[in-house]
Design a protein around this motif. Structure first.
Motif, PDB file in Angstrom:
ATOM      1  N   ARG A   1       4.150  -6.021  -3.582  1.00 43.40           N
ATOM      2  CA  ARG A   1       5.605  -6.151  -3.454  1.00 43.40           C
ATOM      3  C   ARG A   1       5.985  -7.407  -2.673  1.00 43.40           C
TER       4      ARG A   1
ATOM      5  N   CYS B   1      -4.716  -7.375   2.217  1.00 45.15           N
ATOM      6  CA  CYS B   1      -3.330  -7.051   2.585  1.00 45.15           C
ATOM      7  C   CYS B   1      -3.196  -6.700   4.049  1.00 45.15           C
TER       8      CYS B   1
ATOM      9  N   ASN C   1      -5.900   2.835   5.581  1.00 50.33           N
ATOM     10  CA  ASN C   1      -5.864   3.339   4.201  1.00 50.33           C
ATOM     11  C   ASN C   1      -7.271   3.776   3.779  1.00 50.33           C
TER      12      ASN C   1
ATOM     13  N   ASP D   1      -5.854  -1.209   7.616  1.00 50.83           N
ATOM     14  CA  ASP D   1      -4.531  -0.685   7.263  1.00 50.83           C
ATOM     15  C   ASP D   1      -4.423   0.819   7.483  1.00 50.83           C
TER      16      ASP D   1
ATOM     17  N   GLY E   1      -1.520   5.186  -0.285  1.00 39.73           N
ATOM     18  CA  GLY E   1      -1.345   3.876   0.334  1.00 39.73           C
ATOM     19  C   GLY E   1      -1.168   2.773  -0.678  1.00 39.73           C
ATOM     20  N   GLU E   2      -1.836   2.916  -1.847  1.00 39.71           N
ATOM     21  CA  GLU E   2      -1.825   1.791  -2.790  1.00 39.71           C
ATOM     22  C   GLU E   2      -2.108   2.167  -4.231  1.00 39.71           C
ATOM     23  N   HIS E   3      -2.524   3.396  -4.501  1.00 46.28           N
ATOM     24  CA  HIS E   3      -2.867   3.755  -5.882  1.00 46.28           C
ATOM     25  C   HIS E   3      -1.672   4.272  -6.675  1.00 46.28           C
ATOM     26  N   GLY E   4      -0.645   4.670  -5.966  1.00 44.42           N
ATOM     27  CA  GLY E   4       0.501   5.252  -6.650  1.00 44.42           C
ATOM     28  C   GLY E   4       0.364   6.757  -6.776  1.00 44.42           C
TER      29      GLY E   4
ATOM     30  N   GLY F   1      -2.515  -2.778  -3.481  1.00 44.77           N
ATOM     31  CA  GLY F   1      -2.904  -3.422  -2.219  1.00 44.77           C
ATOM     32  C   GLY F   1      -4.210  -4.154  -2.416  1.00 44.77           C
ATOM     33  N   GLY F   2      -5.173  -3.875  -1.569  1.00 47.16           N
ATOM     34  CA  GLY F   2      -6.465  -4.521  -1.661  1.00 47.16           C
ATOM     35  C   GLY F   2      -7.019  -4.819  -0.293  1.00 47.16           C
TER      36      GLY F   2
ATOM     37  N   THR G   1       2.034  -0.256  -9.544  1.00 43.69           N
ATOM     38  CA  THR G   1       1.556   0.611  -8.457  1.00 43.69           C
ATOM     39  C   THR G   1       1.738  -0.027  -7.087  1.00 43.69           C
ATOM     40  N   ASN G   2       2.308  -1.231  -7.043  1.00 41.66           N
ATOM     41  CA  ASN G   2       2.376  -1.967  -5.777  1.00 41.66           C
ATOM     42  C   ASN G   2       0.983  -2.054  -5.164  1.00 41.66           C
TER      43      ASN G   2
ATOM     44  N   HIS H   1      -9.811   0.716   3.451  1.00 42.51           N
ATOM     45  CA  HIS H   1      -9.188  -0.484   3.987  1.00 42.51           C
ATOM     46  C   HIS H   1      -8.808  -0.123   5.423  1.00 42.51           C
TER      47      HIS H   1
END
Lengths: 464, 464
Positions: free
Chosen positions: B161, B154, B381, B379, B419-422, B150-151, B147-148, B376
């Motif tokens: 990635r 980041c 996000n 970002d 943004g980060e969950h896919g 984040g957190g 899912t690339n 986040h």
């Protein structure tokens, strides 16, 4: 075919963009890879707009004419060299900065803007675009994107791909030749589908022509960086010093190596007063602000000290520091003065740097080839420059053999054939040796899917 | 088909890896996206080795059985949900850390290792793998790669990635189904061909099954981070504060937002003594060492002060700081206790955060939907969590409408649906609204080229 192409282009595109003069076309037909073969282009187009690029690609696709995009032509692997019968698509006149969004740390630019020109514009707004290839005063953002250019500061700040959020590109295949595709995003994060932006960066014009780039920026650095200089009596000692910097978890914002031949070449040319006696010079920069930065600079000195340097110091003289980095930037042209240069770009795991440097010496000695080495040492990215006297065919053959051996040595150490210059023409054979054959098959699968007519920079990177 | 599949798998793979018990298979058939549809898997395989994965993929390709890979099942978009008749390929037992190379800041791991478990192993060697999704105590590196992820960190240190140098994956198409392909490199830099590693990261198992990951590491952070807390009387004020942090060029290592409903949900559950009166809380972390870090922390306070906070302070109490970040981690499960949660993951340009937060309030009010928002924020996000009472179909329909409107609002602001969950299942429609149709065509072109049989996680991300 040339006539037909010209006629078709002339119907869609203002004729003052088209270049047919043989000498001018030839001058737009090669990059700086002196050893790479150059084909004979049919015509060149100095595009001014995205629409002109799109029209040209559509026409070329219809006529099955190869399209070879180029920026400033500073590439070192032959990636921008013409192929026979192609259209050279010069993007260096598309230089607009379309947007600088300081609130979101984003810039949107055309591909032809020169790296340093963009940096200067951003600096006025307190912003920074980090990637800094040594070609930054001349190379374009589009060219940087095509090769995923690195540079000095990427040891801390990353390479071009890390700063490309999105783009517009004229593509083919599933998108239809000559159509403009929007890729990526302008938000800080995003995972909406496959990362086509990352795929395009470093694809050397083989998947399409980039017409606009959305860049991630950083705030301009604050404070004054420190410069650390170390002189060594052998390349291997310098390599040990670099490996120790990484091992200690230090992150300088540059960590460069110049060998003896390079120092002499620069000194003979520019008389900067360099330490030309040393077998190797390391230049590091630390940009962490405040006392922590002082500590980090001292940490780099301490790491250098473990490798028996002639000296290792934090430079206290700004002008001296500037001179040293100027010498680094001048290294390539200084060596070029000595004869045609065959440029390596191998990158090895940092701990293998001493071994790789020793191997370079051994290979150069064995083949009687003069090798000047500069390196983004902190990344393990070496540029051994193989220099041969003009017109000496035996020396040229020897250099070619040494070139291949250097690549093999880097691969044996777990390295790669190209750290930042791209595959172009010169590293195609090396690429085949580096990649898993199945991985190579996947690479071909992507090229076939996105450019089934094989008109985007054909014969580069991957063989047909 | 199920029989035939089981028989074929049983011939190649130790049968204790195969799961046929209906309830156990069902338990392996969904991730944490409560609203996403779940298909009925034929069988599950708890793989222990790359060879088992390769065999399973080959067999599934022969029988045209879909392969749905999964890690810990903490995904929030339904990407790991079973599709009818599929093989669920559970990688959570492939947990080996094959290599930690401290000299080169590289680790090689199997996909099933849990993020926090890896972090703990690295910490012992003074090393750090930064990506820190809120699921880090449970989620696997393989899932993070898919899912690339984040957190929190980041905002300063980048997403998954940015830390994946290379991988091994069982792929199909040009590589042949069931073959293991080596992608990427282990050097700091490299541009040898298309960046297939970056392409695989975030592809949610639709292009192959990752069996090994080569990760880039950082030295463990030194010194003690500062925590900055700001409480605000409106979400919009908090959004203004965040935009001001970016505008001033500050780079905290975390910048998180919790809204009132979230604070109340956590406080009601855990009684941490949070500032539950505030309409919004901002939590920032600054990890720059030394005095420069003190200055940066004060800079964040100053930026917060421009947006009329109730208070904005640097926390001087380590335990308080820890509690605040614990509250952030507990936000999702705390809100889940109130009813099924429909999770948004929109990301907007940071300067649009105030507008987006205002829009969320407006959409929630208009549809009568309870929305707890965590973000986040640094970002841009946002995770608006739409909560509905169990069994209330009208509320569910209203939440679904609000969900779509939030996506449209984010897209209007130049944002992204995820943004980060896919994309998984829940954001497929949003993806189609976000992407340029030609870009979508290129995405499909890549999927068709690399998985012509459409067996890798079919029906996710892209429609057939």
């Amino acid at each position: 075919m040339s006539e037909q192409l010209l006629e078709a282009l002339g119907r869609e595109i203002p004729t003052d963009r088209l270049v047919t003069d043989v000498d001018v076309v030839a001058s737009l037909s090669a990059d700086d890879a002196e050893w790479a073969p150059v084909g004979k282009a049919a015509v060149a187009l100095r595009a001014r707009t995205e629409q002109e690029v799109a029209d040209a690609v559509r026409i070329c696709a219809d006529l099955r004419v190869p399209v070879v995009p180029r920026g400033a032509g500073t590439g070192l692997s032959g990636g921008a060299n013409a192929v026979d019968g192609c259209l050279v698509l010069d993007l260096s006149r598309m230089t607009a900065v379309k947007e600088v969004d300081a609130d979101n740390l984003v810039a949107v630019v055309e591909p032809g803007i020169v790296n340093d020109d963009l940096k200067a514009i951003l600096r006025e707004q307190g912003l920074w675009y980090p990637p800094d290839p040594a070609s930054a005063p001349w190379s374009t953002i589009g060219g940087n994107v095509a090769t995923n250019a690195g540079g000095l500061c990427c040891v801390k700040y990353g390479v071009t791909r890390d700063y490309v959020l999105g783009m517009r590109a004229v593509m083919g295949g599933p998108a239809g030749y000559g159509n403009v595709v929007r890729l990526g995003r302008r938000t800080a994060k995003g995972v909406a589908g496959y990362d086509l932006t990352a795929l395009m960066v470093g694809s050397e014009g083989t998947l399409g022509v980039v017409t606009e780039v959305t860049l991630r920026l950083r705030p301009a650095p604050r404070g004054v960086p420190r410069t650390i200089v170390g002189a060594f009596t052998s390349l291997v000692d310098a390599g040990r010093a670099v490996a120790e910097v990484t091992r200690r978890g230090l992150t300088p914002s540059a960590l460069e190596l110049l060998d003896h031949d390079t120092l002499v070449a620069v000194e003979d040319w520019k008389h900067l007063g360099l330490e030309a006696d040393a077998e190797a010079l390391l230049l590091a920069r630390v940009d962490t602000p405040g006392v922590a930065g002082d500590d980090e600079a001292q940490g780099v000195v301490d790491a250098f000290e473990t490798a028996d340097p002639v000296f290792a110091v934090v430079s206290t003289d700004d002008q001296e520091a500037e001179t040293l980095f100027a010498a680094r930037r001048l290294a390539y042209p200084a060596l070029e003065r000595l004869g045609p240069v065959l440029t390596e770009d191998v990158c090895v795991p940092r701990s293998s740097l001493p071994t790789m440097l020793a191997t370079l010496g051994e290979i150069g000695d064995r083949h009687g080839v003069k090798i000047g080495t500069i390196a983004h040492a902190g990344d393990g990215n070496l540029h051994p420059l193989l220099i041969t006297p003009v017109g000496d065919d035996a020396a040229r053959a020897a250099a070619q053999e040494a070139f291949e051996e250097i690549i093999d040595a880097a691969l044996r150490l777990g390295g790669t054939v190209t750290g930042e210059h791209g595959v172009g023409l010169l590293k195609m054979d090396g690429l085949r040796r580096e990649l898993d054959p199945l991985s190579l098959a996947v690479q071909h699968g992507i090229k076939s899917a996105l450019d089934p007519l094989n008109i985007f920079n054909p014969g580069k990177v991957l063989t047909a």
